[in-house]
Design an enzyme around this catalytic site. Structure first.
Site, mmCIF file in Angstrom:
data_model
loop_
_atom_site.group_PDB
_atom_site.id
_atom_site.type_symbol
_atom_site.label_atom_id
_atom_site.label_comp_id
_atom_site.label_asym_id
_atom_site.label_seq_id
_atom_site.Cartn_x
_atom_site.Cartn_y
_atom_site.Cartn_z
ATOM 1 N N HIS A 55 0.843 -1.203 0.000
ATOM 2 C CA HIS A 55 0.000 0.000 0.000
ATOM 3 C C HIS A 55 0.876 1.251 0.000
ATOM 4 O O HIS A 55 1.354 1.691 1.038
ATOM 5 C CB HIS A 55 -0.917 -0.033 1.236
ATOM 6 C CG HIS A 55 -2.009 0.992 1.214
ATOM 7 N ND1 HIS A 55 -3.333 0.678 1.431
ATOM 8 C CD2 HIS A 55 -1.987 2.334 0.985
ATOM 9 C CE1 HIS A 55 -4.065 1.782 1.342
ATOM 10 N NE2 HIS A 55 -3.269 2.802 1.081
ATOM 11 N N HIS B 214 1.131 5.050 -2.361
ATOM 12 C CA HIS B 214 0.542 5.863 -3.439
ATOM 13 C C HIS B 214 1.645 6.544 -4.247
ATOM 14 O O HIS B 214 2.495 7.219 -3.676
ATOM 15 C CB HIS B 214 -0.390 6.925 -2.856
ATOM 16 C CG HIS B 214 -1.630 6.351 -2.223
ATOM 17 N ND1 HIS B 214 -2.837 6.291 -2.862
ATOM 18 C CD2 HIS B 214 -1.831 5.774 -1.006
ATOM 19 C CE1 HIS B 214 -3.744 5.729 -2.068
ATOM 20 N NE2 HIS B 214 -3.153 5.399 -0.936
ATOM 21 N N ASP C 11 1.469 9.124 -6.182
ATOM 22 C CA ASP C 11 1.417 10.584 -6.055
ATOM 23 C C ASP C 11 1.668 11.043 -4.617
ATOM 24 O O ASP C 11 1.630 12.237 -4.333
ATOM 25 C CB ASP C 11 0.076 11.130 -6.569
ATOM 26 C CG ASP C 11 -1.120 10.435 -5.937
ATOM 27 O OD1 ASP C 11 -1.020 9.239 -5.615
ATOM 28 O OD2 ASP C 11 -2.169 11.090 -5.746
ATOM 29 N N GLY D 289 -10.141 7.794 -1.458
ATOM 30 C CA GLY D 289 -10.815 9.081 -1.276
ATOM 31 C C GLY D 289 -11.642 9.029 0.002
ATOM 32 O O GLY D 289 -11.614 8.028 0.713
ATOM 33 N N GLU E 215 -10.616 3.139 7.696
ATOM 34 C CA GLU E 215 -9.530 4.042 8.118
ATOM 35 C C GLU E 215 -10.158 5.074 9.041
ATOM 36 O O GLU E 215 -10.006 5.018 10.249
ATOM 37 C CB GLU E 215 -8.891 4.707 6.893
ATOM 38 C CG GLU E 215 -7.775 5.672 7.249
ATOM 39 C CD GLU E 215 -7.216 6.384 6.019
ATOM 40 O OE1 GLU E 215 -7.808 6.269 4.942
ATOM 41 O OE2 GLU E 215 -6.180 7.056 6.163
ATOM 42 N N ASP F 44 1.894 4.039 2.787
ATOM 43 C CA ASP F 44 0.818 4.924 2.309
ATOM 44 C C ASP F 44 1.396 6.071 1.465
ATOM 45 O O ASP F 44 1.468 5.952 0.260
ATOM 46 C CB ASP F 44 -0.030 5.437 3.474
ATOM 47 C CG ASP F 44 -1.481 5.672 3.080
ATOM 48 O OD1 ASP F 44 -1.857 5.277 1.949
ATOM 49 O OD2 ASP F 44 -2.253 6.223 3.884
HETATM 50 ZN ZN LIG Z 1 -3.926 4.793 0.993
#
Ligand SMILES: [Zn+2]
Length: 356
Positions: free
Chosen positions: A16, A18, A20, A174, A204, A292
């Site tokens: 996991h 990202h 960006d 999101g 989360e 993350d």
């Molecule tokens: Zn995430």
């Protein structure tokens, strides 16, 4: 105690992360300079600190602003390739041997790229990164759809179209509140009919209903975060009683993609020592450790493991368990997972154990 060098050398598996959320600050500066995109800070160290402070601030607005900048500089094939290649090189330098890195192709279209061109650019960047990295690494893509938008079906189809070209799965991300995963049920049902894999950001900020929907309605293979599963566990001293959902998650060995530092920033946990990962690992849920957003959290896999080691007294045996848990939960074929476990992870830990 494990030395930082040893921790860096240990083979790690990341599920996991990202794309960006993991740029180098100097790359953000350079790419922004090329397109005249204004940034809040003018030097790499200051900009790096700004990203972490903004994500730390507790303000959702400031947190989201950080991604506006990283996404803004990732709108051409060249820029995306560079970011993707550097991502793989940085992970490899930190000892990550297998990584699934996710991003939302729909967020990279403002300068005329098509969805396919975005995926191709990431693929080329990953291939370049794997070729030049200082240590061997396998990097694969997960395609994310934004849960507040309406393109999830299209992105799911894209993931299936690219399943033999470096894309191993799908995800939705999101704001959870107000955007339950069942909103995208058609996409998940399509993926199931196509025998494809997917994970869902769930549990989360939002609680058990989100996790329950992700698993029992949508059929998620894994849970992004899933920390709120703790709400279905009652503890009394050393005893723990699992509710039906928590028991199901543990019995079915559903992987939890836990991201400790990120959870502190979003308020999903108050401190590393109080993070549910401690109890969930003790109860032998299929726990994995992840980064993350490395830029916004100022972190790396080594750093996450170091923080956990300090809070929970973890050692090599625990890190080996996390790495094998994650590798078992990867979306690449079973034989490829097994090869990394047997040829890379287990031999390293066996040797580290002997030299102890
Ligand atoms: Zn995430």
């Amino acid at each position: 105690m494990i030395s930082p060098e040893q921790l860096k050398a240990a083979p790690k598996v990341l599920l996991h992360d990202h794309l960006d959320g993991g740029l180098r600050p100097e790359t953000v500066l350079e790419l922004a300079g090329e397109i005249g995109h204004p940034l809040p800070r003018a030097s790499a160290p200051e900009l790096g600190a700004w990203f972490v402070e903004s994500a730390d601030s507790g303000s959702l607005e400031r947190y989201l602003e950080t991604f506006e900048h990283t996404v803004a500089v990732m709108q051409t094939a060249e820029a995306i390739k560079r970011v993707a290649s550097e991502c793989v090189q940085d992970l490899a330098a930190d000892g990550v041997v297998y990584a699934e890195v996710r991003y939302a192709p729909e967020q990279h279209l403002t300068r005329g790229l098509t969805l396919e061109q975005v995926v191709d650019a990431v693929r080329e960047g990953f291939e370049h990164g794997m070729a030049v990295a200082e240590r061997p690494i396998v990097a694969r893509q997960l395609l994310t759809a934004m849960r507040h938008k309406a393109r999830s079906m299209e992105i799911a189809e894209l993931a299936v179209a690219y399943r033999d070209a470096g894309v191993v799965g799908f995800d939705i991300a999101g704001a959870e509140a107000g955007y339950p995963p069942t909103r995208h049920l058609d996409a998940f049902e399509y993926l199931q009919r196509e025998n494809a894999h997917f994970t869902i950001h769930a549990g989360e900020a939002f609680g058990l209903p989100s996790i329950w929907q992700a698993i029992q309605w949508c059929g998620a293979d894994r849970l992004g975060h899933g920390v709120r599963i703790i709400d279905d566990i009652e503890t009394d001293g050393d005893k723990a009683e699992l509710g039906r959902l928590a028991a199901y998650v543990r019995d079915r060995r559903i992987p939890l993609e836990m991201c400790p530092s990120s959870n502190l920033q979003t308020g999903a946990a108050a401190s590393i020592a109080e993070h549910p990962i401690g109890l969930l690992a003790k109860l032998r849920f299929r726990v994995t450790v992840n980064t993350d957003n490395r830029l916004m959290s100022g972190t790396s896999m080594s750093r996450e493991l170091t923080l956990l080691a300090e809070a929970f007294d973890y050692g090599l045996e625990d890190f080996r368990w996390f790495a094998i848990n994650a590798m078992k939960s990867a979306f690449i074929p079973f034989d490829e997972r097994l090869a990394i476990i047997n040829n890379v992870i287990k031999p390293w830990y066996a040797e580290a154990d002997l030299s102890h």
